[in-house]
Design a protein around this motif. Structure first.
Motif, PDB file in Angstrom:
ATOM      1  N   VAL A 142       3.595   3.811   3.598  1.00  0.00           N
ATOM      2  CA  VAL A 142       3.484   2.554   2.844  1.00  0.00           C
ATOM      3  C   VAL A 142       3.797   2.784   1.370  1.00  0.00           C
ATOM      4  O   VAL A 142       4.492   1.982   0.735  1.00  0.00           O
ATOM      5  CB  VAL A 142       2.070   1.954   3.013  1.00  0.00           C
ATOM      6  N   ALA A 143       3.305   3.881   0.816  1.00  0.00           N
ATOM      7  CA  ALA A 143       3.569   4.188  -0.591  1.00  0.00           C
ATOM      8  C   ALA A 143       5.060   4.334  -0.839  1.00  0.00           C
ATOM      9  O   ALA A 143       5.593   3.838  -1.843  1.00  0.00           O
ATOM     10  CB  ALA A 143       2.834   5.471  -0.997  1.00  0.00           C
ATOM     11  N   ALA A 144       5.761   5.027   0.073  1.00  0.00           N
ATOM     12  CA  ALA A 144       7.199   5.220  -0.086  1.00  0.00           C
ATOM     13  C   ALA A 144       7.945   3.894  -0.002  1.00  0.00           C
ATOM     14  O   ALA A 144       8.888   3.650  -0.774  1.00  0.00           O
ATOM     15  CB  ALA A 144       7.715   6.183   0.972  1.00  0.00           C
ATOM     16  N   ALA A 160      -3.611   6.326  -3.503  1.00  0.00           N
ATOM     17  CA  ALA A 160      -5.021   6.524  -3.858  1.00  0.00           C
ATOM     18  C   ALA A 160      -5.922   6.315  -2.646  1.00  0.00           C
ATOM     19  O   ALA A 160      -6.904   7.050  -2.454  1.00  0.00           O
ATOM     20  CB  ALA A 160      -5.405   5.577  -4.991  1.00  0.00           C
ATOM     21  N   GLU A 161      -5.592   5.307  -1.823  1.00  0.00           N
ATOM     22  CA  GLU A 161      -6.401   5.082  -0.614  1.00  0.00           C
ATOM     23  C   GLU A 161      -6.264   6.250   0.350  1.00  0.00           C
ATOM     24  O   GLU A 161      -7.257   6.682   0.948  1.00  0.00           O
ATOM     25  CB  GLU A 161      -5.957   3.790   0.061  1.00  0.00           C
ATOM     26  N   ALA A 162      -5.044   6.755   0.518  1.00  0.00           N
ATOM     27  CA  ALA A 162      -4.823   7.887   1.422  1.00  0.00           C
ATOM     28  C   ALA A 162      -5.602   9.110   0.959  1.00  0.00           C
ATOM     29  O   ALA A 162      -6.209   9.825   1.767  1.00  0.00           O
ATOM     30  CB  ALA A 162      -3.333   8.206   1.506  1.00  0.00           C
ATOM     31  N   THR A 263      -3.781   1.940   4.246  1.00  0.00           N
ATOM     32  CA  THR A 263      -2.939   2.060   3.056  1.00  0.00           C
ATOM     33  C   THR A 263      -2.174   0.765   2.815  1.00  0.00           C
ATOM     34  O   THR A 263      -1.983   0.341   1.671  1.00  0.00           O
ATOM     35  CB  THR A 263      -1.948   3.233   3.193  1.00  0.00           C
ATOM     36  N   LEU A 264      -1.746   0.104   3.897  1.00  0.00           N
ATOM     37  CA  LEU A 264      -1.048  -1.176   3.773  1.00  0.00           C
ATOM     38  C   LEU A 264      -1.978  -2.230   3.178  1.00  0.00           C
ATOM     39  O   LEU A 264      -1.571  -3.029   2.320  1.00  0.00           O
ATOM     40  CB  LEU A 264      -0.549  -1.625   5.137  1.00  0.00           C
TER      41      LEU A 264
END
Length: 276
Positions: A142-144, A160-162, A263-264
């Motif tokens: 999701v970050a990517a 940050a969540e991960a 993460t989403l």
């Protein structure tokens, strides 16, 4: 192994495999979009040399440290490239996103190995061969994708969540102590899906704040936005525990899909807030 556990394990593997096959092409497209667009317009590909070299080096390091399998490291390379690509004219690299990614790696690498002997006795330790490709996609995909879309706040919230999720789980399992089911408040054994502990939660929140700080270097996040990203990451951490206590415990979703969803969730809080 009991038939029910075999069925759930098989379902988890199918879900994880599907996640990789669906997300991997999108991640590759996201990482390649800008250089392909530049090439189509006859522009120099020079700005992507440094991000590519950094991404290759990062992937090789992760693999040599046995923090990820070879396929996972390869996907990590693509994800790192998506985060490291410069988003501003004249910039050689996206320093803020890359710093956040490296910070996440250091925190999770250390947390995974903290109290490993104790976690191995409880059969809660991370496999020694490193994280699988599905785990990399679940935690960093999701970050990517947010980075590829130019949504820096959403990208950092997802990272940050991960970090918070992994650190809270690893520290909570290593230290042990009391754990409570997030949906009922009942005492549960450490490592139970949906179980939270004081030590794990505090460690997770600290990890989230460190990653958000790293993602804000050079003024990449203004103070109000950094606060929003931090709150979103903590909300995602709580959401992960709720999913663990409900759909994961019932065998509907495996851990990889739960992590991806969390993460989403964190990223969407930031993206939707900014768009509104």
């Amino acid at each position: 192994m009991e038939p029910q556990k075999v069925t759930v394990a098989g379902r988890d593997r199918r879900q994880s495999t599907t996640l990789v096959w669906v997300a991997a092409p999108l991640l590759a497209l996201g990482a390649a979009w800008l250089p392909l667009e530049a090439a189509a317009r006859g522009l120099s590909l020079g700005p992507w040399i440094v991000p590519l070299l950094v991404s290759v080096g990062f992937a090789v390091l992760v693999w040599l440290l046995r923090a990820a399998t070879a396929p996972a490291a390869a996907i990590g390379l693509v994800i790192c490239l998506a985060l490291a690509e410069p988003r501003q004219a004249g910039a050689k690299i996206n320093a803020a996103a890359l710093t956040a990614l490296v910070t996440l790696f250091v925190l999770t690498f250390a947390a995974t190995r903290f109290g490993r002997a104790n976690k191995e006795l409880k059969k809660l330790a991370e496999r020694r061969g490193g994280r699988r490709a599905s785990q990399i996609v679940a935690n960093l995909g999701v970050a990517a994708l947010c980075a590829a879309m130019g949504w820096h706040g959403g990208c950092i919230a997802a990272l940050a969540e991960a970090a918070a999720d992994t650190v809270s789980s690893e520290i909570g399992q290593a230290i042990g102590g009391r754990a409570w089911m997030i949906t009922t408040g009942r005492r549960v054994q450490t490592g139970t899906d949906g179980g939270i502990s004081v030590a794990g939660t505090v460690a997770g929140v600290i990890a989230a704040s460190v990653v958000v700080g790293a993602g804000g270097i050079g003024g990449a996040l203004a103070a109000p936005q950094a606060l929003l990203v931090f709150v979103a990451a903590c909300a995602g951490l709580a959401f992960d525990s709720v999913l663990g206590a409900t759909v994961e415990r019932r065998g509907w979703l495996g851990n990889d899909l739960v992590n991806f969803s969390s993460t989403l969730f964190a990223a969407l809080i930031v993206v939707v807030w900014v768009l509104i």
